[in-house]
Design an enzyme around this catalytic site. Structure first.
Site, short mmCIF file in Angstrom:
data_model
loop_
_atom_site.label_atom_id
_atom_site.label_comp_id
_atom_site.label_asym_id
_atom_site.label_seq_id
_atom_site.Cartn_x
_atom_site.Cartn_y
_atom_site.Cartn_z
N SER A 1 0.84 -1.20 0.00
CA SER A 1 0.00 0.00 0.00
C SER A 1 0.87 1.24 0.00
O SER A 1 1.98 1.24 0.55
CB SER A 1 -0.91 0.02 1.23
OG SER A 1 -1.61 1.25 1.35
N TYR B 1 -1.60 -0.59 10.47
CA TYR B 1 -1.70 -1.09 9.09
C TYR B 1 -0.52 -0.61 8.26
O TYR B 1 0.11 -1.39 7.54
CB TYR B 1 -3.02 -0.64 8.48
CG TYR B 1 -3.17 -0.96 7.01
CD1 TYR B 1 -3.52 -2.25 6.59
CD2 TYR B 1 -2.98 0.02 6.04
CE1 TYR B 1 -3.66 -2.54 5.25
CE2 TYR B 1 -3.13 -0.27 4.70
CZ TYR B 1 -3.46 -1.55 4.30
OH TYR B 1 -3.61 -1.83 2.96
#
Length: 269
Positions: free
Chosen positions: A145, A158
């Site tokens: 990501s 995350y």
């Protein structure tokens, strides 16, 4: 690795394959003539996805119901990567986020995030690379990501897990490349999937222009894999964002970062 070579026996294994970017990979690879091995937790949804892809593209589609946050789930998929028809492409897509800041989180939830986002990626990549390097052919795409390039959501772990995925993939990719195998981190920005809803993250205030289509993310990822890139960041706007995250002063990043997580539920399926 030549992804476009005519070969009716090419086979790819995709985790998290029934929704979002994983489902987009499955659709695109089936359309390109790949046989598939699809992994997800929901057996019924897996079966429906397999039937649809087989009916539409005539490809063989195996299914493996498995929870990759568990040792048993990882072991099941590891066996398939090392036994049976060779897997030429592994897409490690399965992952979760949490809608609870670390200070209010639990050790159990945080450990599950690490097991799925980090531990499973490590185990499956290692299992896939052993036969690939022996054949001197194959590729691994680890879905990371843009969030991994900076602390964009205060209190979220995350981004830390995705920073590991990107660094790991880039490092392993350098060592595997001389052996004819490619490893690439795919680092998309906000993508229209079920991911945020399942994590209970309210994204209603995110501007429309920031969203990507999963099919476009996959198309650019496969192009970058063919080019031999170690890290793929789809879309010019996120390439600029990554440059900013890498080079902007920390005080500026701290001032503009925000926690987008909401409180609409906590199904991290």
């Amino acid at each position: 690795m030549t992804l476009d070579r005519p070969d009716n026996e090419r086979r790819a294994l995709v985790t998290g394959a029934t929704a979002g970017i994983g489902a987009a990979f499955a659709r695109r690879l089936a359309a390109d003539g790949w046989h598939l091995v699809l992994v997800a937790r929901d057996a019924a949804r897996l079966a429906a996805t397999a039937a649809e892809l087989t009916g539409r593209h005539g490809r063989e589609v195996e299914t493996i119901p498995a929870d990759l946050s568990t040792d048993d789930g990882c072991a099941t998929v590891e066996r398939r990567l090392t036994e049976g028809s060779p897997i030429e492409l592994l897409v490690n897509n399965a992952g979760i986020s949490l809608n609870t800041p670390f200070l209010r989180s639990s050790a159990e939830d945080e450990a599950r995030l690490l097991r799925l986002n980090v531990h499973a990626v490590m185990r499956l990549t290692l299992a896939a690379l052993r036969p690939m390097t022996e054949r001197r052919h194959g590729a691994v795409i680890n879905v990371s990501s843009v969030a991994g390039f900076g602390v964009v959501m205060p209190g979220s772990t995350y981004s830390a897990s995705k920073a590991w995925v990107t660094n790991f993939s880039e490092s392993v990719g350098q060592s595997a490349r001389p052996l004819g195998v490619r490893v690439m981190a795919l680092c998309p920005g906000y993508t229209r999937t079920e991911f945020h809803d399942r994590a209970g993250i309210n994204m209603s205030k995110t501007p429309e222009w920031m969203w990507l289509r999963a099919d476009d993310v996959v198309a650019e990822a496969l192009r970058d894999l063919r080019k031999g890139k170690l890290v793929s960041v789809p879309a010019w706007k996120y390439k600029l964002a990554v440059a900013g995250l890498r080079h902007a002063p920390r005080r500026l990043l701290e001032a503009v970062s925000r926690d987008t997580r909401g409180r609409i539920g906590r199904d991290d399926g």
